[in-house]
Design an enzyme around this catalytic site. Sequence first.
Site, PDB file in Angstrom:
ATOM      1  N   HIS A 266       0.796  -1.154   0.088  1.00  0.00           N
ATOM      2  CA  HIS A 266      -0.132  -0.129  -0.059  1.00  0.00           C
ATOM      3  C   HIS A 266       0.909   1.134  -0.026  1.00  0.00           C
ATOM      4  CE1 HIS A 266      -2.687  -2.883   2.155  1.00  0.00           C
ATOM      5  NE2 HIS A 266      -3.671  -2.632   1.224  1.00  0.00           N
TER       6      HIS A 266
ATOM      7  N   ARG B 202      -3.976 -10.131   4.227  1.00  0.00           N
ATOM      8  CA  ARG B 202      -4.355 -11.573   4.661  1.00  0.00           C
ATOM      9  C   ARG B 202      -3.004 -12.269   4.938  1.00  0.00           C
ATOM     10  NH1 ARG B 202      -8.604 -11.038   0.501  1.00  0.00           N
ATOM     11  NH2 ARG B 202     -10.516 -11.013   1.608  1.00  0.00           N
TER      12      ARG B 202
END
Length: 272
Positions: free
Chosen positions: A37, A187
């Site tokens: 990100h 995740r």
Amino acid sequence: MKIIHTISEMQIFAQNSHRSGLTIAAVPTMGFLHSGHISLIERANSEADLTIVSVFVNPTQFGPNEDLDRYPRDFKRDCEICEQHNVAVLFAPENTAMYSSDHSTWVTEEDLSRPLCGNSRPGHFRGVTTVVAKLFNAILPDVAVFGQKDAQQALVIRRMVRDLNFPVRIIIAPLIREDDGLAMSSRNRFLSADERSRALVISQTLLSLTPENLDAEVIKSKISSAGGTVDYVEILDAETLRPVHLETVEILVAVAAFFGKTRLIDNVILKP
Ligand code: AMP
């Protein structure tokens, strides 16, 4: 850094910024930010005056038996990361602000959404295109940055923007990996140490491919031998997501596999 929770406040901020002559880059995320990100944020910083990161775990892109309830969240840490990387606004709308109880309007892309994750996650891309359209209407960005990690998602968004004439330039930024090759993902934190080390077979296999030795069955058997449960391994034209043909410029090798309960996706692009 400003933290905004409502759509109207977000729109007013964006309109005022545009009136002041400032450009906006959007980075839509589901939070639990990692270096993948951050690379998008840095790219956004270099493309516009103001970077706006959204953190919204979008319920409509999760299937009924998926991990919406246990999707990892750490809003405080997300704020710190955004603050450290010169984000102008962290936009974190509530579920109720994004979806009225009688929400009934959807954006569907009907070509690129079909194969790969579209097959194994029915309704997923309808949720993605709808929420991204809504985020664009709130953030009013000039440019938006998405990651190659979600290769199909990026293509679907680019098609949506073209087809519906959103005045937003779409940038697809490179896939960021851990030092050992594992594709970064929120995740990954669900993986046990054992699952994590077995899951390295995905990136190791993908990164060893050359256009001359592409065989989906071989990739599948390597992943299965390491204890993974293959969802799909597909070798497709990277632009159209159709079978590779003579004019294919880039080949996408895309993998989705479960290690334990955690579904991982990864991909590489090869030139024929
Ligand atoms: P997510 O929070 O998983 O919905 O991802 C938000 C954005 O970050 C999407 O555009 C993803 O493709 C991108 N992204 C997630 N992981 C990575 C990664 N490892 N490298 C590059 N971009 C990523």
